[in-house]
Design an enzyme around this catalytic site. Structure first.
Site, PDB file in Angstrom:
ATOM      1  N   CYS A  52      27.933  39.878 -33.516  1.00 38.98           N
ATOM      2  CA  CYS A  52      28.886  40.327 -32.397  1.00 38.98           C
ATOM      3  C   CYS A  52      28.191  40.554 -31.059  1.00 38.98           C
ATOM      4  O   CYS A  52      29.015  40.853 -30.145  1.00 38.98           O
ATOM      5  CB  CYS A  52      29.761  41.352 -33.349  1.00 38.98           C
ATOM      6  SG  CYS A  52      30.785  40.664 -34.426  1.00 38.98           S
TER       7      CYS A  52
ATOM      8  N   GLY B 197      36.669  41.002 -66.325  1.00 41.90           N
ATOM      9  CA  GLY B 197      37.852  40.195 -66.677  1.00 41.90           C
ATOM     10  C   GLY B 197      39.181  40.325 -65.827  1.00 41.90           C
ATOM     11  O   GLY B 197      40.231  40.060 -66.111  1.00 41.90           O
TER      12      GLY B 197
ATOM     13  N   GLN C  20      36.605  45.150 -71.400  1.00 46.68           N
ATOM     14  CA  GLN C  20      37.604  43.772 -71.283  1.00 46.68           C
ATOM     15  C   GLN C  20      39.059  44.199 -71.952  1.00 46.68           C
ATOM     16  O   GLN C  20      39.127  45.616 -71.963  1.00 46.68           O
ATOM     17  CB  GLN C  20      37.001  42.759 -72.046  1.00 46.68           C
ATOM     18  CG  GLN C  20      35.937  42.319 -71.572  1.00 46.68           C
ATOM     19  CD  GLN C  20      36.214  41.361 -70.259  1.00 46.68           C
ATOM     20  OE1 GLN C  20      37.321  41.167 -69.976  1.00 46.68           O
ATOM     21  NE2 GLN C  20      35.209  41.059 -69.360  1.00 46.68           N
TER      22      GLN C  20
ATOM     23  N   ASP D  11      31.407  44.228 -56.271  1.00 46.79           N
ATOM     24  CA  ASP D  11      30.667  42.894 -55.795  1.00 46.79           C
ATOM     25  C   ASP D  11      31.838  41.573 -55.705  1.00 46.79           C
ATOM     26  O   ASP D  11      32.906  41.656 -56.263  1.00 46.79           O
ATOM     27  CB  ASP D  11      29.618  42.304 -56.693  1.00 46.79           C
ATOM     28  CG  ASP D  11      30.289  41.477 -58.068  1.00 46.79           C
ATOM     29  OD1 ASP D  11      30.557  42.269 -58.854  1.00 46.79           O
ATOM     30  OD2 ASP D  11      30.301  40.377 -57.896  1.00 46.79           O
TER      31      ASP D  11
ATOM     32  N   ASP E  36      29.510  39.328 -72.796  1.00 45.13           N
ATOM     33  CA  ASP E  36      31.083  39.870 -72.788  1.00 45.13           C
ATOM     34  C   ASP E  36      31.734  38.368 -72.780  1.00 45.13           C
ATOM     35  O   ASP E  36      31.167  37.479 -72.343  1.00 45.13           O
ATOM     36  CB  ASP E  36      31.651  40.729 -71.842  1.00 45.13           C
ATOM     37  CG  ASP E  36      31.515  40.274 -70.454  1.00 45.13           C
ATOM     38  OD1 ASP E  36      30.713  39.560 -70.076  1.00 45.13           O
ATOM     39  OD2 ASP E  36      32.593  40.550 -69.687  1.00 45.13           O
TER      40      ASP E  36
ATOM     41  N   HIS F 292      27.737  38.228 -40.159  1.00 48.85           N
ATOM     42  CA  HIS F 292      28.907  38.944 -39.499  1.00 48.85           C
ATOM     43  C   HIS F 292      29.788  39.574 -40.788  1.00 48.85           C
ATOM     44  O   HIS F 292      30.059  40.847 -41.069  1.00 48.85           O
ATOM     45  CB  HIS F 292      29.633  38.443 -38.625  1.00 48.85           C
ATOM     46  CG  HIS F 292      31.078  38.891 -38.389  1.00 48.85           C
ATOM     47  ND1 HIS F 292      31.157  40.353 -37.697  1.00 48.85           N
ATOM     48  CD2 HIS F 292      32.304  39.195 -38.973  1.00 48.85           C
ATOM     49  CE1 HIS F 292      32.306  40.757 -37.993  1.00 48.85           C
ATOM     50  NE2 HIS F 292      33.011  39.953 -38.597  1.00 48.85           N
TER      51      HIS F 292
ATOM     52  N   CYS G 263      32.534  45.309 -33.829  1.00 41.79           N
ATOM     53  CA  CYS G 263      31.304  45.236 -34.769  1.00 41.79           C
ATOM     54  C   CYS G 263      30.246  45.505 -34.223  1.00 41.79           C
ATOM     55  O   CYS G 263      29.782  44.900 -32.975  1.00 41.79           O
ATOM     56  CB  CYS G 263      31.435  43.839 -35.565  1.00 41.79           C
ATOM     57  SG  CYS G 263      30.397  43.382 -36.844  1.00 41.79           S
TER      58      CYS G 263
ATOM     59  N   CYS H 219      27.147  44.398 -35.324  1.00 42.67           N
ATOM     60  CA  CYS H 219      26.266  43.250 -35.904  1.00 42.67           C
ATOM     61  C   CYS H 219      25.610  42.688 -34.742  1.00 42.67           C
ATOM     62  O   CYS H 219      26.186  42.412 -33.703  1.00 42.67           O
ATOM     63  CB  CYS H 219      26.768  42.592 -37.216  1.00 42.67           C
ATOM     64  SG  CYS H 219      27.587  40.916 -36.680  1.00 42.67           S
TER      65      CYS H 219
ATOM     66  N   ASP I  18      24.139  39.618 -63.555  1.00 42.88           N
ATOM     67  CA  ASP I  18      25.531  39.789 -64.789  1.00 42.88           C
ATOM     68  C   ASP I  18      24.899  39.066 -65.875  1.00 42.88           C
ATOM     69  O   ASP I  18      23.817  38.603 -65.938  1.00 42.88           O
ATOM     70  CB  ASP I  18      26.564  38.629 -63.933  1.00 42.88           C
ATOM     71  CG  ASP I  18      26.106  37.252 -63.757  1.00 42.88           C
ATOM     72  OD1 ASP I  18      25.207  36.811 -64.231  1.00 42.88           O
ATOM     73  OD2 ASP I  18      27.147  36.568 -63.366  1.00 42.88           O
ATOM     74  N   SER I  19      25.694  39.072 -66.910  1.00 42.70           N
ATOM     75  CA  SER I  19      25.265  38.395 -68.109  1.00 42.70           C
ATOM     76  C   SER I  19      25.134  37.062 -68.417  1.00 42.70           C
ATOM     77  O   SER I  19      24.552  36.477 -69.517  1.00 42.70           O
ATOM     78  CB  SER I  19      26.083  39.244 -69.436  1.00 42.70           C
ATOM     79  OG  SER I  19      27.512  38.702 -69.301  1.00 42.70           O
ATOM     80  N   GLY I  20      25.987  36.297 -67.439  1.00 40.65           N
ATOM     81  CA  GLY I  20      26.047  34.877 -67.716  1.00 40.65           C
ATOM     82  C   GLY I  20      27.407  34.512 -68.421  1.00 40.65           C
ATOM     83  O   GLY I  20      27.909  33.544 -68.422  1.00 40.65           O
ATOM     84  N   GLY I  21      28.108  35.724 -68.930  1.00 42.74           N
ATOM     85  CA  GLY I  21      29.381  35.365 -69.675  1.00 42.74           C
ATOM     86  C   GLY I  21      30.573  34.760 -68.645  1.00 42.74           C
ATOM     87  O   GLY I  21      31.156  33.935 -69.116  1.00 42.74           O
ATOM     88  N   PHE I  22      30.603  35.478 -67.657  1.00 39.41           N
ATOM     89  CA  PHE I  22      31.614  35.068 -66.705  1.00 39.41           C
ATOM     90  C   PHE I  22      31.410  33.560 -66.176  1.00 39.41           C
ATOM     91  O   PHE I  22      32.356  32.627 -66.357  1.00 39.41           O
ATOM     92  CB  PHE I  22      31.845  35.961 -65.541  1.00 39.41           C
ATOM     93  CG  PHE I  22      33.045  35.506 -64.299  1.00 39.41           C
ATOM     94  CD1 PHE I  22      34.181  35.926 -64.888  1.00 39.41           C
ATOM     95  CD2 PHE I  22      32.866  34.711 -63.419  1.00 39.41           C
ATOM     96  CE1 PHE I  22      35.498  35.641 -64.215  1.00 39.41           C
ATOM     97  CE2 PHE I  22      33.770  34.231 -62.546  1.00 39.41           C
ATOM     98  CZ  PHE I  22      35.187  34.744 -62.909  1.00 39.41           C
TER      99      PHE I  22
END
Ligand SMILES: [Zn+2]
Length: 418
Positions: free
Chosen positions: A367, A274, A247, A324, A145, A393, A362, A364, A91-95
């Site tokens: 499980c 956003g 945005q 994500d 952003d 899991h 599941c 995995c 990510d850009s770091g903005g958030f």
């Protein structure tokens, strides 16, 4: 080649396809586990590979503060540093910077903020955020952003959206001038991985007791990596790709205008940012649905920071290609597990004698091997293994959910729910 995107099948608004990056192919729609500090907390990289994660996230703000961009760059970028040869997105770091509230000051030029670690002052601009992300060397990086707070009035949403548009143009300009500086170009490989077998040096003349061959002729460590499709080093012409971010707060018209202005600048992929900032879920969905209408059909669409298992299925059905969220990993560390039978809070005493698997549906490794009683004991005893197993899991459940979504789309199903 930096990035290509092929839609293989569409059903309604949903589509499944392939996103080809310098570090391998990603089947879409995809859920991307979050590895904030070059680590998906509690899960080793080989386990992430086993789970089928094709791309993971890193957070620029956190990596910039610790261990620092220059350190990561010298060690081969994130791929070399964390020994992960598949795709990465930063990510850009903005958030994160905008989450600091009292610790930041925004101007046209950029954002001054104080580190949450030691209170030291720092400055991010579109240019410095690009410089940091080029140094980290992810396959996909994000324009700088401003994440508009919620709630915000229309004037505030408009001003913020326009600032993001100006910053997107500056991000692209810097990126185009400096993208050749990505650390892959500087010869740093990924440690401890091979794409072929090797005959290692050892004492000559020792023969195999079975067939009499010299064991010097027998390849050692002929492990499954031999057939691994992910390249050790990207091709010489490949570089990073920069995505733009739409945005506009919770206003449909401003979102449309933001999409148009971002598309006019031109990016190989577009994100919707956003959202999930405190608004009701119905509003999130409304904004996602209306914004998607304005994004080009042929480019990847990335919805940032969502959501629950039900939500990621729903957004995929609307035509989102990439998502994500920290939810599966963060919830796992708090003992909240997602299963095919609903949410399980493993800390509850009712599981203390439960010999059954966490999720009978599941596949995995957690499980398949451990009981609910054991997982409950680990959590109640504050064992590190509780965090590891719970996270494995939850990630498996999310990745498997998206696998089934892709399968449904490939069969031409228009509506799907799991
Ligand atoms: Zn499981």
């Amino acid at each position: 080649m930096s990035l290509s995107f092929h839609i293989e099948k569409a059903g309604g608004r949903a589509r499944c396809g392939r996103l080809v990056t310098p570090h391998g192919e990603i089947e879409t729609p995809v859920f991307m586990p979050v590895g904030t500090l070059a680590s998906v907390k509690g899960v080793p990289q080989d386990t992430l590979e086993e789970l089928g994660a094709q791309i993971i996230l890193g957070n620029t703000y956190h990596l910039y503060l610790r261990p620092g961009v220059e350190t990561v760059r010298r060690l081969g970028g994130l791929h070399g540093f964390m020994a992960w040869r598949r795709a990465i997105l930063t990510d850009s770091g903005g958030f994160q910077v905008f989450s600091l509230n009292e610790l930041r000051k925004v101007t046209e030029e950029g954002v001054t903020f104080r580190s949450h670690l030691d209170g030291s002052a720092h400055f991010f601009s579109p240019e410095s955020a690009m410089e940091a992300q080029i140094g980290l060397g992810a396959d996909i990086i994000m324009a700088f952003d401003e994440c508009t707070e919620y709630p915000a009035d229309r004037d505030r949403m408009r001003a913020s959206m326009e600032l993001t548009a100006r910053w997107a143009a500056r991000s692209k300009k810097y990126f185009e001038a400096h993208k050749s500086e990505v650390p892959w170009k500087q010869g740093s490989g990924v440690r401890g991985q091979r794409t072929g077998t090797s005959i290692q040096s050892r004492a000559p003349g020792i023969q195999c007791p079975v067939d009499g061959r010299s064991i010097d002729d027998v390849p050692r460590n002929a492990d499954p990596i031999v057939t691994d499709p992910w390249p050790l080093t990207p091709g010489p012409c490949s570089t990073q790709s920069l995505f733009g971010i739409v945005q506009g707060g919770m206003d449909r018209e401003l979102r449309k205008e933001s999409a148009e202005r971002t598309i006019e600048i031109g990016f190989p992929g577009y994100a919707i940012g956003g959202l999930s900032v405190g608004e009701p879920r119905a509003l999130t969905r409304e904004i996602v649905e209306s914004t998607l209408e304005h994004l080009p059909a042929g480019t990847p669409r990335y919805l940032m920071g969502v959501g629950t298992p039900e939500e990621i299925v729903e957004y995929a059905s609307l035509g989102v290609d990439m998502m994500d969220c920290v939810l599966p990993t963060r919830a796992a560390r708090h003992g909240l597990l997602f299963t095919s039978e609903g949410k399980v809070s493993i800390k509850q005493a009712r599981y203390a004698q439960d010999q059954g698997p966490l999720d009978p549906n599941c596949g995995c490794r957690v499980c398949q091997r451990y009981s609910r009683a054991y997982l409950r004991h680990l959590y109640a005893s504050n064992e590190v293994l509780a965090q590891v197993l719970n996270t494995i899991h939850n990630l498996s459940f999310y990745l498997d959910t998206m696998r089934r979504v892709r399968h449904s789309i490939s069969l031409g199903e228009v509506r799907f729910s799991f």
